[in-house]
Design an enzyme around this catalytic site. Structure first.
Site, PDB file in Angstrom:
ATOM      1  CD  GLU A  44      -7.443 -17.466   7.954  1.00  0.00           C
ATOM      2  OE1 GLU A  44      -7.002 -18.079   6.963  1.00  0.00           O
ATOM      3  OE2 GLU A  44      -7.335 -16.245   8.127  1.00  0.00           O
ATOM      4  NE  ARG A 270      -8.558 -26.882  -2.349  1.00  0.00           N
ATOM      5  CZ  ARG A 270      -8.318 -26.150  -1.257  1.00  0.00           C
ATOM      6  NH1 ARG A 270      -7.150 -26.191  -0.675  1.00  0.00           N
ATOM      7  NH2 ARG A 270      -9.241 -25.354  -0.781  1.00  0.00           N
ATOM      8  CE  LYS A 280     -12.033 -20.863   4.667  1.00  0.00           C
ATOM      9  NZ  LYS A 280     -11.348 -20.576   5.921  1.00  0.00           N
TER      10      LYS A 280
HETATM   11  P1  ATP Z   1      -8.243 -20.340   2.659  1.00  0.00           P
HETATM   12  O1  ATP Z   1      -7.896 -20.255   1.228  1.00  0.00           O
HETATM   13  O2  ATP Z   1      -9.039 -19.199   3.174  1.00  0.00           O
HETATM   14  O3  ATP Z   1      -7.126 -20.788   3.542  1.00  0.00           O
HETATM   15  P2  ATP Z   1      -9.233 -22.950   3.122  1.00  0.00           P
HETATM   16  O4  ATP Z   1     -10.374 -23.552   2.391  1.00  0.00           O
HETATM   17  O5  ATP Z   1      -7.894 -23.543   3.018  1.00  0.00           O
HETATM   18  O6  ATP Z   1      -9.277 -21.482   2.658  1.00  0.00           O
HETATM   19  P3  ATP Z   1      -9.088 -23.357   5.971  1.00  0.00           P
HETATM   20  O7  ATP Z   1      -9.969 -22.807   7.012  1.00  0.00           O
HETATM   21  O8  ATP Z   1      -7.647 -23.065   6.056  1.00  0.00           O
HETATM   22  O9  ATP Z   1      -9.668 -22.807   4.624  1.00  0.00           O
HETATM   23  O10 ATP Z   1      -9.336 -24.906   5.843  1.00  0.00           O
HETATM   24  C1  ATP Z   1      -9.335 -25.772   6.929  1.00  0.00           C
HETATM   25  C2  ATP Z   1      -8.894 -27.135   6.493  1.00  0.00           C
HETATM   26  O11 ATP Z   1      -9.747 -27.643   5.482  1.00  0.00           O
HETATM   27  C3  ATP Z   1      -7.496 -27.093   5.919  1.00  0.00           C
HETATM   28  O12 ATP Z   1      -6.740 -28.144   6.489  1.00  0.00           O
HETATM   29  C4  ATP Z   1      -7.692 -27.303   4.453  1.00  0.00           C
HETATM   30  O13 ATP Z   1      -6.624 -27.985   3.886  1.00  0.00           O
HETATM   31  C5  ATP Z   1      -8.986 -28.126   4.402  1.00  0.00           C
HETATM   32  N1  ATP Z   1      -9.694 -27.880   3.153  1.00  0.00           N
HETATM   33  C6  ATP Z   1     -10.059 -26.698   2.641  1.00  0.00           C
HETATM   34  N2  ATP Z   1     -10.648 -26.850   1.437  1.00  0.00           N
HETATM   35  C7  ATP Z   1     -10.663 -28.174   1.179  1.00  0.00           C
HETATM   36  C8  ATP Z   1     -11.133 -28.983   0.093  1.00  0.00           C
HETATM   37  N3  ATP Z   1     -11.716 -28.445  -0.997  1.00  0.00           N
HETATM   38  N4  ATP Z   1     -10.980 -30.319   0.175  1.00  0.00           N
HETATM   39  C9  ATP Z   1     -10.400 -30.870   1.257  1.00  0.00           C
HETATM   40  N5  ATP Z   1      -9.938 -30.183   2.310  1.00  0.00           N
HETATM   41  C10 ATP Z   1     -10.053 -28.849   2.282  1.00  0.00           C
END
Ligand code: ATP
Ligand code: MG
Length: 549
Positions: A44, A270, A280
């Site tokens: 996002e 994650r 974020k």
């Molecule tokens: P938000 O809480 O703003 O949604 P987010 O970290 O999930 O934050 P996204 O932009 O939706 O942000 O993340 C993109 C991709 O990265 C998603 O598929 C998410 O699952 C993955 N992702 C985010 N944080 C992690 C992490 N700590 N470890 C592994 N994958 C992650």
């Protein structure tokens, strides 16, 4: 210290290349369920990417690469109030820098807004969606809890015609933000809260980075995500564990809509790192609150922060490969990450000499007004990188820490009467010191042995210490920012008057070098007010704590 991650479980098999997701992909290809694997990384654009995202990027692009498929970069841009073009650009740059290529497969959920809207009307037509006028607070109250079922909204049984009419009015901009929403009609008594009539569309009179003001209603992430995957023909829709409970909803959409393909979602744990903020929302607060200088502040665990700090992309990829993929949540030690950073830098970083806290050293028997150039090895780990010239003269600087007037037991560096080696140069012996009015040593007087040119004695004489140094007449001044993982809120220690060998002025911005005996440092794009070069400390040497005397 290089410690293995604490809680990576082996339940899902060996790590690299053999995790449970790769097993599924292998099986699906083997059994012919999919002809070619298609994955995607779906950020996002509401912030910069961090090291946690790198895990997901490496997994999705890695699988596509290993199995001859493809990986899309798709922006899940469904919430214009938080999304910006700056983030889109930064995310693209970061994925590329990490070493991955989406080719022509760059997509945006907003590309599908019209299709997703049509599908919403279709759900209305089949009695599977309705416009709800409950306020956000009321909706929350009606939703129930984990232990109590929810209640049906009084608007739940509007007619198809009424719903269509209202939904079209929503799209036409006839209502203010929050006036009503479109909800799926699933099951308010479901044990899974995600199935209690989730919101599909909300009104948001906000300009979108890509669609501008064409829309004032936007699909929720939940309604857009799975359908976007279906449109793109994603075969393995890989996401983090918190979406496991959303899967039944995604499957419900797919079953109730004429989508062109059926993606399957697989969830993995994650990445969490000890003492590192990977949310974020919190990272945005650090930026907007001014705690850090920006998303690329070298203290930030963002990809751009790590890059600016000097962390190589290959080290991030090696780390992501090594931690593997599992379904068990765990916290990885930061020192495990450091291990990959050092391993890469040790192999690839050029060696240079820089004196952070200079102490003047004068060689009394070195001819005044002369200098010479000595050969210095660029990287003992990589002979192909050759040597460079380092200027040497009568007046030098060494590290304050490398001198003790009265040496404690075990201190083998400079002190009166002691002989040491100046790296790539000569043996020198301290003969006396000069002090200021307060009694601080401000200058060392020495003699050198011309027979030891290059740093070796002909008579087999040994010294116990080798020091780095800089020539007073040739050194450049630099600002060195000493970053630490010890809390992102801590200001770095800044050394403004380091003296560096001339070759360092040629180090390109973004390149990481080893300052001999001190650690790894990366040339920053900043110059300080005095026009000095700026270097950021990437990481200390493995044995910083017990530097050789
Ligand atoms: P938000 O809480 O703003 O949604 P987010 O970290 O999930 O934050 P996204 O932009 O939706 O942000 O993340 C993109 C991709 O990265 C998603 O598929 C998410 O699952 C993955 N992702 C985010 N944080 C992690 C992490 N700590 N470890 C592994 N994958 C992650
Ligand atoms: Mg997310």
């Amino acid at each position: 210290m290089n410690t293995a991650p604490t809680a990576i479980s082996d339940d899902d098999g060996p790590k690299t290349g053999h995790d449970f997701i790769r097993e599924i992909v292998r099986r699906d290809l083997g059994e012919g369920r999919v002809k070619s694997v298609v994955t995607r990384f779906p950020p996002e654009p509401n912030g910069y990417l961090h090291i946690g995202h790198a895990k997901s990027i490496c997994l999705n692009f890695g699988i596509a690469g290993e199995f001859g498929g493809r990986c899309h970069l798709r922006f899940d841009d469904t919430n214009p109030s938080k999304e910006e073009q700056e983030y889109i650009d930064a995310i693209k740059a970061d994925v590329r820098w990490l070493g991955f290529d989406w080719g022509e497969h760059l997509y945006y959920a907003s590309d599908y807004f019209e299709q997703i809207y049509e599908w919403a009307e279709q759900l209305i037509n089949t009695g599977n969606a309705y416009v709800d006028d409950l306020s956000a607070d009321e909706m929350r109250e009606y939703r129930g809890t984990l232990t109590e079922p929810g209640r049906e909204s009084p608007f739940r049984n509007r007619s198809v015609e009424q719903n269509l009419d209202l939904f079209r009015s929503m799209r036409a901009g006839e209502f203010p933000d929050g006036h009503c929403v479109l909800r799926a009609k699933v099951d308010m008594a479901s044990g899974n809260i995600n199935l209690r009539d989730p919101t599909l569309y909300r009104i948001q009179h906000a300009a979108h980075p890509r669609t501008g003001t064409a829309w004032c209603i936007y699909p929720t992430y939940d309604f857009a995500h799975g359908q976007s995957d279906a449109i793109e023909g994603i075969t393995h829709s890989i996401c983090t564990l918190e979406f496991e409970d959303h899967r039944p909803l995604y499957d419900w959409f797919i079953e109730n809509l004429p989508v062109p393909s059926r993606p399957h979602q697989y969830e993995f744990a994650r990445l969490n790192l000890t003492d590192v903020v990977l949310s974020k929302r919190k990272l945005i607060e650090l930026v907007t609150g001014g705690t850090v200088t920006g998303w690329d502040d070298p203290r930030m665990p963002t990809i751009s922060g790590l890059r600016r700090r000097g962390i190589p992309a290959t080290a991030i990829r090696a780390f992501c490969e090594a931690i593997g993929v599992s379904k068990a949540n765990s916290i990885v030690e930061m020192s495990y990450f450091d291990h990959f950073v050092r391993e890469h830098l040790n192999a690839h970083a050029q060696r240079r000499m820089a004196v952070l806290k200079p102490l003047k050293l004068v060689i009394e028997n070195y001819p005044e007004g002369t200098s010479e150039e000595l050969d210095a090895v660029n990287n003992p780990a990589d002979p192909d990188t050759g040597t460079r010239k380092v200027p040497f003269g009568r007046e030098l600087y060494v590290e304050q820490e490398d001198f003790m007037e009265v040496p404690v037991k075990g201190f083998f560096r400079l002190s009166p009467g002691k002989e040491v080696r100046l790296r790539y140069a000569y043996f020198v012996t301290c003969t006396s010191v000069v002090k200021d009015a307060q009694g601080n040593v401000i200058e060392l007087r020495c003699t050198y042995d011309p027979q030891t040119r290059g740093g070796d004695s002909l008579d087999g004489r040994k010294v116990k210490a080798t020091l780095h140094w800089a020539s007073a007449a040739h050194a450049h001044r630099a600002e060195v920012r000493l970053y630490d993982y010890a809390g992102i809120e801590a200001e770095p220690e800044i050394v403004t008057d380091a003296l560096i060998e001339p070759a360092l002025s040629q180090t390109p911005v973004g390149e990481c070098v080893q300052f001999e005996r001190l650690g790894y440092f990366c040339r920053d794009n900043d110059t300080n007010g005095a026009g000095s070069l700026v270097f950021n400390r990437t990481i200390g040497l493995r044995d910083t704590a017990k530097t050789k005397a």
